[in-house]
Design an enzyme around this catalytic site. Structure first.
Site, short mmCIF file in Angstrom:
data_model
loop_
_atom_site.label_atom_id
_atom_site.label_comp_id
_atom_site.label_asym_id
_atom_site.label_seq_id
_atom_site.Cartn_x
_atom_site.Cartn_y
_atom_site.Cartn_z
N GLU A 49 0.82 -1.21 0.00
CA GLU A 49 0.00 0.00 0.00
C GLU A 49 0.86 1.26 0.00
O GLU A 49 1.80 1.40 0.79
CB GLU A 49 -0.91 0.00 1.23
CG GLU A 49 -1.85 1.21 1.26
CD GLU A 49 -2.64 1.30 2.56
OE1 GLU A 49 -3.86 1.50 2.47
OE2 GLU A 49 -2.04 1.18 3.64
N LYS A 140 -8.87 4.23 -2.16
CA LYS A 140 -9.33 3.68 -0.89
C LYS A 140 -10.59 4.41 -0.41
O LYS A 140 -10.62 5.63 -0.30
CB LYS A 140 -8.23 3.81 0.15
CG LYS A 140 -8.47 3.07 1.45
CD LYS A 140 -7.23 3.15 2.33
CE LYS A 140 -7.37 2.31 3.58
NZ LYS A 140 -6.13 2.35 4.41
N CYS A 174 -5.44 -2.27 2.23
CA CYS A 174 -5.32 -2.32 3.69
C CYS A 174 -6.62 -2.69 4.37
O CYS A 174 -7.19 -3.74 4.11
CB CYS A 174 -4.78 -0.97 4.16
SG CYS A 174 -4.12 -0.93 5.83
#
Length: 320
Positions: A49, A140, A174
């Site tokens: 990430e 994200k 994540c």
């Protein structure tokens, strides 16, 4: 047992530290690992990430929530400047390498997109096909905890899967991997090889990777970065403040691969830079879905269904 040649895929997990907040130097390091992966027969190589150019570790070390603070402004400005402008060609070298070596790439980057001014930044998971074409950029959906001090919230545009050698590949950033509806959006598209990209810690990967494998009856990859105290470059802004509270290890890796029954293909590896290689057999997916197929015969869309908005969000739509 009859096995089709399209049932096998070799994958590579590059567990490395960035040249922190240096986009050009980190790109060069990552491209070296792309080449190494291709030389070992991999058709997919994955990176952690926001590895490009690095995770915002300073937030937890320098009172990142202090409002209108000169230190935080300096660090954020430096971070944005080192972000990835896809439209300007900052990933072109990865696209060229993917096409040259016929290898797909999934990487985490700090994206500073033009459609959101170029000054707000996003934690993005990018898939580049083996043809060198960017297939998706997933921003994200919800930055975690202190990440919200520097990353903006994304949208559903990148919740997509991609075909590679008979497999259907999807990925999340994540803690998105904890979000059941985000996982379901990928399962519904036939995902059988899931990639979770992480900044890097065993505590995040050792349980969830196996859970996702069992839930999805899919292969589940966790690829993590590394970050140690010595990995901060000497020219980092406010380095003295960062190091004053910095532990020796901020991210210890934990990259691993689980099979569709939850067993380890590659057990978690910590505290070392490495390139992990494994060959996966899709027939294992067929075997485990005999009794449970989360988006197939075990689903009840007449009772519960998921609606996913994949429109790219922006402030204004112009009609001329």
């Amino acid at each position: 047992m009859i096995t089709n040649h399209q049932d096998k895929i070799t994958v590579a997990l590059a567990q490395i530290a960035p040249v922190w907040l240096n986009r050009i130097a980190t790109t060069a390091k990552m491209l070296d690992y792309v080449q190494q992966a291709a030389q070992q027969g991999a058709r997919l190589v994955c990176f952690g990430e926001t590895l490009l150019p690095g995770y915002p570790f300073w937030l937890d070390l320098t009172d990142g929530a202090r409002f209108n603070d000169e230190v935080q402004k300096d660090l954020h400005a430096h971070y944005v400047q080192q972000g990835v402008d896809i439209e300007a060609g900052d990933l072109d070298a990865f696209c060229a390498a993917a096409k040259q070596y016929q290898i797909a790439i999934m990487l985490g980057c700090l994206e500073r997109p033009k459609d959101r001014t170029g000054y707000s930044v996003y934690c993005s998971c990018v898939y580049i096909g083996a043809d060198g074409v960017i297939g998706s950029v997933h921003r994200k959906l919800m930055p975690t905890y202190e990440e919200r001090l520097t990353w903006a919230a994304g949208d559903g545009h990148g919740l997509r899967t991609h075909a590679l050698d008979g497999f259907t590949i999807g990925g999340l950033n994540c803690w998105e991997n904890w979000m059941p509806l985000s996982r379901a959006a990928l399962y519904a598209q036939g995902e059988d090889l899931h990639v979770g990209i992480w900044p890097g810690n065993l505590r995040n990967t050792e349980d969830l990777t196996r859970f996702i494998a069992k839930e999805g009856r899919s292969f589940s990859i966790a690829v993590s970065g590394l970050m140690r105290k010595q990995d901060f470059p000497a020219d980092t802004p406010h380095l003295d403040l960062i190091l004053a509270r910095c532990p020796e290890i901020l991210a210890n890796g934990g990259s691993c691969i689980a099979a569709p029954d939850g067993s380890w293909v590659v057990e978690p590896v910590i505290d070392q830079e490495c390139l992990l290689i494994a060959t996966l057999d899709r027939n294992q997916v067929r075997r485990e879905r005999q009794n449970f197929d989360v988006a197939g015969h075990y689903s009840r869309p007449d009772v519960t269904r998921l609606v996913v908005n994949r429109q790219r969000q922006q402030l204004a739509n112009f009609e001329d």
